[in-house]
Design a protein around this motif. Structure first.
Motif, PDB file in Angstrom:
ATOM      1  N   TRP A 134     -18.000  51.340 -51.087  1.00 61.90           N
ATOM      2  CA  TRP A 134     -18.420  50.449 -49.996  1.00 61.90           C
ATOM      3  C   TRP A 134     -17.208  50.012 -49.177  1.00 61.90           C
ATOM      4  O   TRP A 134     -17.258  49.957 -47.949  1.00 61.90           O
ATOM      5  N   VAL A 135     -16.107  49.714 -49.871  1.00 63.76           N
ATOM      6  CA  VAL A 135     -14.871  49.344 -49.177  1.00 63.76           C
ATOM      7  C   VAL A 135     -14.353  50.527 -48.363  1.00 63.76           C
ATOM      8  O   VAL A 135     -13.879  50.368 -47.232  1.00 63.76           O
ATOM      9  N   GLU A 136     -14.454  51.738 -48.923  1.00 66.09           N
ATOM     10  CA  GLU A 136     -14.076  52.934 -48.165  1.00 66.09           C
ATOM     11  C   GLU A 136     -14.870  53.020 -46.867  1.00 66.09           C
ATOM     12  O   GLU A 136     -14.311  53.258 -45.789  1.00 66.09           O
ATOM     13  N   TYR A 137     -16.184  52.876 -46.971  1.00 63.11           N
ATOM     14  CA  TYR A 137     -17.052  52.990 -45.796  1.00 63.11           C
ATOM     15  C   TYR A 137     -16.653  51.972 -44.722  1.00 63.11           C
ATOM     16  O   TYR A 137     -16.599  52.299 -43.531  1.00 63.11           O
ATOM     17  N   CYS A 138     -16.341  50.763 -45.163  1.00 62.28           N
ATOM     18  CA  CYS A 138     -16.074  49.694 -44.194  1.00 62.28           C
ATOM     19  C   CYS A 138     -14.647  49.705 -43.652  1.00 62.28           C
ATOM     20  O   CYS A 138     -14.439  49.392 -42.474  1.00 62.28           O
ATOM     21  N   ASN A 139     -13.676  50.073 -44.480  1.00 68.16           N
ATOM     22  CA  ASN A 139     -12.295  49.758 -44.118  1.00 68.16           C
ATOM     23  C   ASN A 139     -11.361  50.945 -43.902  1.00 68.16           C
ATOM     24  O   ASN A 139     -10.326  50.791 -43.247  1.00 68.16           O
ATOM     25  N   GLN A 145     -15.178  60.845 -47.684  1.00 67.29           N
ATOM     26  CA  GLN A 145     -16.532  61.075 -47.178  1.00 67.29           C
ATOM     27  C   GLN A 145     -17.181  59.812 -46.617  1.00 67.29           C
ATOM     28  O   GLN A 145     -18.005  59.903 -45.699  1.00 67.29           O
ATOM     29  N   TYR A 146     -16.817  58.638 -47.144  1.00 66.49           N
ATOM     30  CA  TYR A 146     -17.537  57.437 -46.711  1.00 66.49           C
ATOM     31  C   TYR A 146     -17.044  56.930 -45.356  1.00 66.49           C
ATOM     32  O   TYR A 146     -17.847  56.484 -44.523  1.00 66.49           O
ATOM     33  N   ALA A 147     -15.752  56.988 -45.102  1.00 67.66           N
ATOM     34  CA  ALA A 147     -15.251  56.645 -43.770  1.00 67.66           C
ATOM     35  C   ALA A 147     -15.799  57.634 -42.745  1.00 67.66           C
ATOM     36  O   ALA A 147     -16.181  57.252 -41.631  1.00 67.66           O
ATOM     37  N   MET A 194      -9.964  49.380 -58.453  1.00 70.21           N
ATOM     38  CA  MET A 194     -10.430  50.441 -57.565  1.00 70.21           C
ATOM     39  C   MET A 194     -10.503  49.968 -56.118  1.00 70.21           C
ATOM     40  O   MET A 194     -10.150  50.699 -55.188  1.00 70.21           O
ATOM     41  N   ILE A 195     -10.966  48.715 -55.919  1.00 68.26           N
ATOM     42  CA  ILE A 195     -11.048  48.197 -54.552  1.00 68.26           C
ATOM     43  C   ILE A 195      -9.655  48.083 -53.941  1.00 68.26           C
ATOM     44  O   ILE A 195      -9.431  48.476 -52.785  1.00 68.26           O
ATOM     45  N   LYS A 196      -8.695  47.566 -54.710  1.00 68.97           N
ATOM     46  CA  LYS A 196      -7.337  47.420 -54.189  1.00 68.97           C
ATOM     47  C   LYS A 196      -6.681  48.773 -53.940  1.00 68.97           C
ATOM     48  O   LYS A 196      -5.829  48.895 -53.048  1.00 68.97           O
ATOM     49  N   HIS A 197      -7.066  49.795 -54.683  1.00 72.36           N
ATOM     50  CA  HIS A 197      -6.543  51.133 -54.426  1.00 72.36           C
ATOM     51  C   HIS A 197      -7.049  51.677 -53.094  1.00 72.36           C
ATOM     52  O   HIS A 197      -6.383  52.484 -52.451  1.00 72.36           O
ATOM     53  N   VAL A 198      -8.247  51.233 -52.698  1.00 68.27           N
ATOM     54  CA  VAL A 198      -8.796  51.649 -51.396  1.00 68.27           C
ATOM     55  C   VAL A 198      -8.174  50.839 -50.272  1.00 68.27           C
ATOM     56  O   VAL A 198      -7.762  51.376 -49.241  1.00 68.27           O
ATOM     57  N   ASP A 199      -8.113  49.530 -50.448  1.00 74.29           N
ATOM     58  CA  ASP A 199      -7.577  48.649 -49.413  1.00 74.29           C
ATOM     59  C   ASP A 199      -6.772  47.548 -50.088  1.00 74.29           C
ATOM     60  O   ASP A 199      -7.332  46.582 -50.629  1.00 74.29           O
ATOM     61  N   ALA A 200      -5.469  47.684 -50.044  1.00 77.44           N
ATOM     62  CA  ALA A 200      -4.592  46.718 -50.710  1.00 77.44           C
ATOM     63  C   ALA A 200      -4.619  45.353 -50.048  1.00 77.44           C
ATOM     64  O   ALA A 200      -4.169  44.362 -50.643  1.00 77.44           O
ATOM     65  N   THR A 201      -5.155  45.277 -48.816  1.00 83.35           N
ATOM     66  CA  THR A 201      -5.186  43.990 -48.112  1.00 83.35           C
ATOM     67  C   THR A 201      -6.490  43.231 -48.327  1.00 83.35           C
ATOM     68  O   THR A 201      -6.624  42.099 -47.874  1.00 83.35           O
ATOM     69  N   ALA A 202      -7.459  43.848 -49.003  1.00 84.60           N
ATOM     70  CA  ALA A 202      -8.735  43.176 -49.251  1.00 84.60           C
ATOM     71  C   ALA A 202      -8.512  41.936 -50.110  1.00 84.60           C
ATOM     72  O   ALA A 202      -7.723  41.951 -51.063  1.00 84.60           O
TER      73      ALA A 202
END
Length: 499
Positions: A134-139, A145-147, A194-202
C-alpha cells in the motif's frame, strides 16, 4: 470571582494543528450516502458533497484518518483500486461495501479539503507485505508494480502519504484479527521494517492503550521504528443500548479527561522515548457509536436487530451542549499536553457521532462543530502558562452508573500567536445553570477585548434541520484594563482575545 493570571514568557509548547484532526470510516452513512454521494445535486463531478467539504474547510481539517476503525481489519485495499472493483462483505460491520470509494478517491478528498492523509492499515487479516504494498502504491515514484499501477490508474505523481498507522484496536476482543501483546509486538516490528524499507520518511503509529503490559511489549519490540503511539477513548459507552448520559453525567468525565495521556507519557518517559515518540489520540469522542449485536458473541440475525438501530446515531437531539463542553475540555487538555500529544482525531467528522450531519438536501452543524470552529479560528498556536491564585469553585455531579463527585466549574487554557501580538484565553464554564465571573489579572498595557462564545438557551440545546440553537456569538468588550471582569454564561465555551 476567579482571578486569572498568565505569563506569556513561559511557553508550554507550540501546538500542532493536527490536534484538531478528524477521522472517517466505512460505517453507516459516513462514506456512502455521506461525503461520497454521486448523483446528488450537491455533489461535484467526482461524487463528493461540496457543502460537506466547505464545512470541513471552514474548520481547517488538518488531517483525516481513514479507512478505519474496525472496518480496516478485514479490508484489502487492492480490491478498491483501479477499474475492476471487487465488492467487499465487511465482516466488521456486516454490510456489503461496493469498494467504489478507495485509496485514490480518499486522496482526492484530502486534496479537496486541503488536509494531510493518514492511512490506517489492515493488521487484522492483513500482512506486513500487504501494508508495505500500500505504501508502494501511494509513495513510490515509479518503481515496482504498485507504483506503476497507480500511474496506470491516472495518478502519475505519488500520493505522498506521510502518516501511517499499523492496525486499529487489535488489543480488543471485538477487533477482527485481535492479537496478544506478544503477537502484536512482533507483527508491528515486521510491518514497520517493511514499510520503512519502502519509504524511510513515512511516520508510523501503532495501536496501543493505557495498559502497561501491552505498551511495554510494543515499545520494547518496536520503539525504534515508531514515531507515534496511538490511543483511543470514548467515555459515554453506548454500543448496545442508546442511552445517552445527561449533561451532569458528562461533566463528571471531564474530571480526569487527560488520564490516558498521563499514563502513556509515564511509559514513554520510563523507556526514555518521550523525545522520540509522540502520542496520537487518533480516535476520540464523548459518545461511542451505537451498533448493537455486532461486537458480541451472539450476533443479531435480522437486519432490524443490527443494522436498522444504527439510525439512532442520526438523532441530532443527542448532541447537546454536553457534547460541546466536553469537547472543549478535551481540546484544552490536549493543548496543555502539546509537548507530547501531536495529533488527535475526532471520531468521526461526519454522521454517526460526527460534528457534521448530512441529509439529501443539506447539512446540520452539530454543537461540537462550533467548538472546532472556535478553537481552530480564534485561539493562538502557542500554549502559555495560566493559573489562578483564587480557588476554582466546584459543583457536584454523578457519574453515569457511578458515585457522586466534585468537578471544577472552569476549565482554562492560555495561548498566544507566534506571528502577531496578543493573547487568547479559552475558558469553559461547565456549570449547568450558574454564571461565573472571572477577573483578568494580566500585565497588558493595551489591546481590545473580544469574546467569542458557544452556548445555548439550555444545557440540552441542539441543532437540527431547520433548528439552529447553537452557534458562535461575538461580543466586543472594549479596551483592555488590567483587572477587568467578564461574566461567563452557564454551559458555555468562550475564547477571550486581547489584541
Amino acid at each position: 470571582m476567579v482571578s486569572i493570571k498568565i505569563n506569556d514568557k513561559r511557553v508550554t509548547g507550540k501546538r500542532s494543528p493536527m490536534l484538531y484532526g478528524h477521522f472517517i470510516e466505512h460505517f453507516h452513512r459516513q462514506i456512502y450516502d455521506g461525503i461520497y454521494d454521486p448523483g446528488n445535486p450537491l455533489s461535484d463531478e467526482d461524487g463528493f458533497r461540496t457543502d460537506i467539504i466547505d464545512a470541513m474547510k471552514k474548520i481547517k481539517v488538518p488531517i483525516l484518518r481513514w479507512p478505519g476503525g474496525c472496518f480496516v481489519s478485514s479490508y484489502h485495499w487492492k480490491d478498491a483500486v483501479g477499474k475492476e472493483r471487487k465488492p467487499l462483505f465487511d465482516k466488521a460491520w456486516r454490510v456489503e461495501d461496493p469498494n467504489t470509494f478507495g485509496t485514490d478517491e480518499y486522496i482526492k478528498l484530502c486534496k479537496k479539503i486541503g488536509c494531510e492523509p493518514y492511512i490506517c492499515t489492515n493488521a487484522g487479516t492483513g500482512t506486513p507485505e500487504e501494508m508495505s504494498d500500500w505504501v508502494e502504491y501511494c509513495n513510490l515514484e515509479n518503481e515496482g508494480q504498485y507504483a506503476k499501477w497507480r500511474i496506470e490508474n491516472g495518478f502519475e505523481k505519488p500520493h505522498n502519504v506521510k502518516y501511517w498507522s499499523i492496525g486499529n484496536e487489535n488489543y480488543g476482543h471485538w477487533e477482527i484479527g485481535a492479537k496478544s501483546a506478544d503477537e502484536w509486538g512482533r507483527l508491528v516490528r515486521e510491518s514497520a521494517k517493511m514499510i520503512k524499507h519502502v519509504d524511510a520518511t513515512a511516520e508510523l503509529s501503532a495501536a496501543a492503550l493505557s495498559d502497561v503490559d501491552w505498551n511495554i511489549n510494543l515499545l520494547k519490540n518496536c520503539g525504534q521504528f515508531l514515531d507515534w503511539i496511538s490511543i483511543h477513548q470514548y467515555w459515554d459507552m453506548m454500543p448496545e443500548v442508546q442511552n445517552p448520559a445527561t449533561y451532569e453525567e458528562c461533566m463528571a468525565w471531564t474530571k480526569n479527561i487527560g488520564r490516558a495521556v498521563d499514563d502513556i507519557r509515564g511509559m514513554l518517559t520510563a523507556l526514555h522515548l518521550e523525545d522520540r515518540i509522540k502520542i496520537a489520540f487518533d480516535e476520540w469522542n464523548l459518545r461511542s457509536w451505537h451498533h448493537p449485536n455486532v461486537h458480541t458473541i451472539k450476533q443479531g440475525v435480522n437486519k432490524e436487530d443490527y443494522i436498522t438501530p444504527r439510525d439512532k446515531n442520526d438523532d441530532n437531539s443527542t448532541y447537546t451542549m454536553a457534547d460541546a463542553v466536553f469537547t472543549a475540555c478535551f481540546l484544552n487538555s490536549m493543548n496543555r499536553n502539546c509537548d507530547i500529544v501531536g495529533m488527535a482525531n475526532f471520531a468521526p467528522i461526519l454522521n454517526t457521532r460526527g460534528c457534521i450531519y448530512s441529509y439529501d438536501k443539506g447539512i446540520v452543524l452539530r454543537s461540537t462543530y462550533h467548538v472546532f470552529d472556535l478553537y481552530v479560528n480564534y485561539l493562538g498556536d502557542t500554549v502559555i502558562d495560566l493559573w489562578s491564585e483564587s480557588e476554582i469553585p466546584t459543583f457536584k455531579v454523578n457519574y453515569k452508573y457511578g458515585p457522586e463527585t466534585d468537578v471544577d466549574m472552569l476549565d482554562m487554557l492560555a495561548t498566544k500567536w507566534s506571528d502577531k501580538a496578543g493573547v487568547a484565553l479559552a475558558v469553559v464554564n461547565k456549570h449547568m445553570d450558574k454564571e461565573q465571573e472571572i477577573t483578568l489579572d494580566i500585565p497588558y498595557d493595551n489591546g481590545e477585548v473580544v469574546m467569542y462564545s458557544v452556548s445555548g438557551v439550555s444545557k440540552d440545546s441542539y441543532n437540527d434541520v431547520e433548528r439552529n440553537e447553537i452557534g458562535i456569538e461575538k461580543k466586543e468588550l472594549g479596551k483592555f484594563e488590567n483587572g477587568m471582569n467578564i461574566t461567563l454564561s452557564p454551559h458555555s465555551i468562550n475564547v477571550i482575545q486581547i489584541i
